[in-house]
Design a protein around this motif. Structure first.
Motif, PDB file in Angstrom:
ATOM      1  N   LEU A  85       0.809  -1.235   0.000  1.00 25.32           N
ATOM      2  CA  LEU A  85       0.000   0.000   0.000  1.00 25.32           C
ATOM      3  C   LEU A  85       0.839   1.280   0.000  1.00 25.32           C
ATOM      4  CD1 LEU A  85      -3.014  -0.917   2.326  1.00 25.32           C
ATOM      5  CD2 LEU A  85      -2.753  -1.300  -0.119  1.00 25.32           C
ATOM      6  N   LEU A  86       2.084   1.212  -0.481  1.00 22.15           N
ATOM      7  CA  LEU A  86       2.804   2.466  -0.742  1.00 22.15           C
ATOM      8  C   LEU A  86       2.112   3.200  -1.889  1.00 22.15           C
ATOM      9  CD1 LEU A  86       6.559   1.459  -0.398  1.00 22.15           C
ATOM     10  CD2 LEU A  86       5.247   2.929   1.126  1.00 22.15           C
ATOM     11  N   GLU A  87       1.485   2.419  -2.772  1.00 20.63           N
ATOM     12  CA  GLU A  87       0.556   2.969  -3.771  1.00 20.63           C
ATOM     13  C   GLU A  87      -0.830   2.482  -3.374  1.00 20.63           C
ATOM     14  OE1 GLU A  87       1.009   4.906  -6.352  1.00 20.63           O
ATOM     15  OE2 GLU A  87       3.139   4.781  -6.826  1.00 20.63           O
ATOM     16  N   GLU A  88      -1.787   3.389  -3.304  1.00 18.39           N
ATOM     17  CA  GLU A  88      -3.133   2.962  -2.948  1.00 18.39           C
ATOM     18  C   GLU A  88      -3.905   2.605  -4.210  1.00 18.39           C
ATOM     19  OE1 GLU A  88      -6.431   4.675   0.048  1.00 18.39           O
ATOM     20  OE2 GLU A  88      -4.334   4.968   0.589  1.00 18.39           O
ATOM     21  N   PRO A  89      -4.319   1.343  -4.360  1.00 23.41           N
ATOM     22  CA  PRO A  89      -4.998   0.936  -5.586  1.00 23.41           C
ATOM     23  C   PRO A  89      -6.312   1.685  -5.801  1.00 23.41           C
ATOM     24  CG  PRO A  89      -4.296  -0.976  -4.317  1.00 23.41           C
ATOM     25  CD  PRO A  89      -4.125   0.220  -3.440  1.00 23.41           C
ATOM     26  N   THR A  90      -6.671   1.834  -7.072  1.00 21.80           N
ATOM     27  CA  THR A  90      -7.949   2.458  -7.450  1.00 21.80           C
ATOM     28  C   THR A  90      -9.074   1.433  -7.363  1.00 21.80           C
ATOM     29  OG1 THR A  90      -6.687   3.811  -9.004  1.00 21.80           O
ATOM     30  CG2 THR A  90      -9.066   3.835  -9.259  1.00 21.80           C
ATOM     31  N   GLY A  91      -8.742   0.171  -7.627  1.00 19.89           N
ATOM     32  CA  GLY A  91      -9.761  -0.877  -7.595  1.00 19.89           C
ATOM     33  C   GLY A  91      -9.111  -2.236  -7.446  1.00 19.89           C
ATOM     34  N   GLY A  92      -9.955  -3.251  -7.226  1.00 14.50           N
ATOM     35  CA  GLY A  92      -9.464  -4.618  -7.048  1.00 14.50           C
ATOM     36  C   GLY A  92      -9.167  -4.918  -5.596  1.00 14.50           C
ATOM     37  N   SER A  93      -8.621  -6.097  -5.341  1.00 13.47           N
ATOM     38  CA  SER A  93      -8.346  -6.491  -3.956  1.00 13.47           C
ATOM     39  C   SER A  93      -6.977  -7.161  -3.843  1.00 13.47           C
ATOM     40  CB  SER A  93      -9.424  -7.458  -3.448  1.00 13.47           C
ATOM     41  OG  SER A  93      -9.342  -8.685  -4.151  1.00 13.47           O
ATOM     42  N   ILE A  94      -6.401  -7.025  -2.644  1.00 14.90           N
ATOM     43  CA  ILE A  94      -5.142  -7.706  -2.301  1.00 14.90           C
ATOM     44  C   ILE A  94      -5.384  -8.418  -0.971  1.00 14.90           C
ATOM     45  CG2 ILE A  94      -2.693  -7.465  -1.777  1.00 14.90           C
ATOM     46  CD1 ILE A  94      -2.842  -4.686  -3.225  1.00 14.90           C
ATOM     47  N   MET A  95      -5.474  -9.733  -1.026  1.00 15.92           N
ATOM     48  CA  MET A  95      -5.622 -10.517   0.198  1.00 15.92           C
ATOM     49  C   MET A  95      -4.227 -10.892   0.684  1.00 15.92           C
ATOM     50  SD  MET A  95      -8.937 -10.852   0.651  1.00 15.92           S
ATOM     51  CE  MET A  95      -9.117 -12.171   1.845  1.00 15.92           C
ATOM     52  N   PHE A  96      -3.902 -10.477   1.897  1.00 18.40           N
ATOM     53  CA  PHE A  96      -2.611 -10.829   2.500  1.00 18.40           C
ATOM     54  C   PHE A  96      -2.897 -11.445   3.851  1.00 18.40           C
ATOM     55  CE2 PHE A  96       1.108  -9.378   5.179  1.00 18.40           C
ATOM     56  CZ  PHE A  96       1.982 -10.339   4.693  1.00 18.40           C
ATOM     57  N   ASP A  97      -2.446 -12.698   4.024  1.00 13.03           N
ATOM     58  CA  ASP A  97      -2.702 -13.365   5.301  1.00 13.03           C
ATOM     59  C   ASP A  97      -4.203 -13.445   5.590  1.00 13.03           C
ATOM     60  OD1 ASP A  97      -0.632 -14.488   6.587  1.00 13.03           O
ATOM     61  OD2 ASP A  97      -0.377 -12.938   8.103  1.00 13.03           O
ATOM     62  N   GLY A  98      -5.005 -13.592   4.539  1.00 15.73           N
ATOM     63  CA  GLY A  98      -6.453 -13.740   4.707  1.00 15.73           C
ATOM     64  C   GLY A  98      -7.226 -12.454   4.910  1.00 15.73           C
ATOM     65  N   ILE A  99      -6.564 -11.294   4.800  1.00 16.29           N
ATOM     66  CA  ILE A  99      -7.236  -9.997   4.992  1.00 16.29           C
ATOM     67  C   ILE A  99      -7.131  -9.191   3.706  1.00 16.29           C
ATOM     68  CG2 ILE A  99      -7.128  -7.789   6.251  1.00 16.29           C
ATOM     69  CD1 ILE A  99      -5.842  -9.466   8.587  1.00 16.29           C
ATOM     70  N   ASP A 100      -8.255  -8.589   3.277  1.00 11.51           N
ATOM     71  CA  ASP A 100      -8.208  -7.693   2.112  1.00 11.51           C
ATOM     72  C   ASP A 100      -7.647  -6.349   2.583  1.00 11.51           C
ATOM     73  OD1 ASP A 100      -8.469  -6.114  -0.099  1.00 11.51           O
ATOM     74  OD2 ASP A 100     -10.606  -6.478  -0.404  1.00 11.51           O
ATOM     75  N   ILE A 101      -6.357  -6.118   2.248  1.00  9.13           N
ATOM     76  CA  ILE A 101      -5.682  -4.925   2.778  1.00  9.13           C
ATOM     77  C   ILE A 101      -6.068  -3.648   2.026  1.00  9.13           C
ATOM     78  CG2 ILE A 101      -3.760  -6.277   3.687  1.00  9.13           C
ATOM     79  CD1 ILE A 101      -2.080  -5.253   1.295  1.00  9.13           C
ATOM     80  N   THR A 102      -6.836  -3.772   0.951  1.00  6.60           N
ATOM     81  CA  THR A 102      -7.287  -2.554   0.255  1.00  6.60           C
ATOM     82  C   THR A 102      -8.472  -1.914   0.972  1.00  6.60           C
ATOM     83  OG1 THR A 102      -8.795  -3.746  -1.221  1.00  6.60           O
ATOM     84  CG2 THR A 102      -6.528  -3.460  -1.985  1.00  6.60           C
ATOM     85  N   LYS A 103      -9.044  -2.650   1.924  1.00 10.39           N
ATOM     86  CA  LYS A 103     -10.159  -2.106   2.712  1.00 10.39           C
ATOM     87  C   LYS A 103      -9.601  -1.476   3.989  1.00 10.39           C
ATOM     88  CE  LYS A 103     -13.612  -4.188   0.305  1.00 10.39           C
ATOM     89  NZ  LYS A 103     -12.923  -4.235  -0.997  1.00 10.39           N
ATOM     90  N   LYS A 104     -10.224  -0.404   4.421  1.00 15.35           N
ATOM     91  CA  LYS A 104      -9.745   0.278   5.632  1.00 15.35           C
ATOM     92  C   LYS A 104     -10.057  -0.529   6.900  1.00 15.35           C
ATOM     93  CE  LYS A 104      -8.524   4.139   3.498  1.00 15.35           C
ATOM     94  NZ  LYS A 104      -7.369   3.838   2.648  1.00 15.35           N
TER      95      LYS A 104
END
Length: 258
Positions: A57-76
């Motif tokens: 998240l050094l770049e904040e995505p405009t759309g889509g999802s990134i699941m890391f360790d079972g958590i969608d880190i694009t969500k606050k």
């Protein structure tokens, strides 16, 4: 593939600028598995570094999802195991992802040892003695045990980059992200940095590396991603990518760089 643990799942990742006029990332989908050494290649401006920097998240995505360790880190916010809504702690997340940049980002006014122990003490709450012991062992491992009391200005570019790598390792990350770690180095210093990365790969560290070093991609990567114009156009084993490229754009790219 499905038998291995998927550490990071990237789905339809987008990063747009200028109201969507510039698509730095245009719907990238891929998985990074435990123990993977994923090498991202492609022409300049293809979105490689934007992809890598989006993973922590050094770049904040405009759309889509990134699941890391079972958590969608694009969500606050996300729901924890007990179903409670929890705010995403971005700093805690980044502790699990070591990042090494083109430029070494060492503090010039601090010794190498002080550079190494700063984050483990301040962020992880490690004791100074424990952090120093660990830092010295890591420096020893990359052949720099005798430079602990030196300042960054007294080190070569290759030495500084080796320090930057072990500084990231001092935080005991689950995955290491490398953004063109050798591109700012003189050619004769590239090998010493790649050797450290090869050693990490042999030890099973999960790594994602953006690089122009095709030899490294071939020798060390177990998967290679080829990007162009914000899209992931082809991915496969080094043999798939370098010996049997299917995408015409990849074929054209390799004809120029190999």
């Amino acid at each position: 593939m499905a038998t291995r643990d998927s550490l990071i799942q990237v789905t339809d990742l987008k990063k747009h600028y200028n109201m969507g006029a510039i698509k730095a990332l245009d719907g990238v989908t891929t998985n990074i598995y435990q123990g993977d050494v994923v090498v991202v290649i492609g022409p300049s401006g293809s979105g490689k570094s934007t992809f890598l920097r989006s993973l922590n998240l050094l770049e904040e995505p405009t759309g889509g999802s990134i699941m890391f360790d079972g958590i969608d880190i694009t969500k606050k916010k996300y729901k924890d195991a007990s179903g409670k809504t929890v705010k995403l702690d971005i700093d805690q997340l980044r502790q699990k992802m070591g990042m090494v940049f083109q430029h070494f980002n060492l503090f010039p006014h601090m010794t190498i040892l002080d550079n190494m122990v700063l984050a483990p003490v301040k962020v992880k709450g490690m004791s100074r003695a424990e952090a120093e012991k660990k830092a010295l062992a890591l420096l020893e491992r990359v052949g720099l045990g005798d430079r602990a009391s030196a300042y960054p200005i007294q080190l070569s570019g290759g030495q500084k980059q080796r320090v930057a790598i072990v500084r990231a390792l001092a935080m005991e990350p689950q995955v290491m992200l490398f953004d063109e770690p050798t591109s700012a180095l003189d050619p004769e210093m590239v090998g010493e940095v790649l050797d450290v990365m090869k050693e990490l790969a042999r030890e099973g560290m999960t790594m994602v590396c953006v690089t122009h070093e095709m030899g490294f991609a071939r020798e060390v990567g177990n998967r290679v991603l080829f990007m162009d114009q914000g899209k992931l156009l082809e991915e496969g084993t080094p043999e798939d990518i370098f010996e049997h490229p299917k995408n015409p754009r990849l074929q054209d790219f390799l004809s120029k760089v190999l």
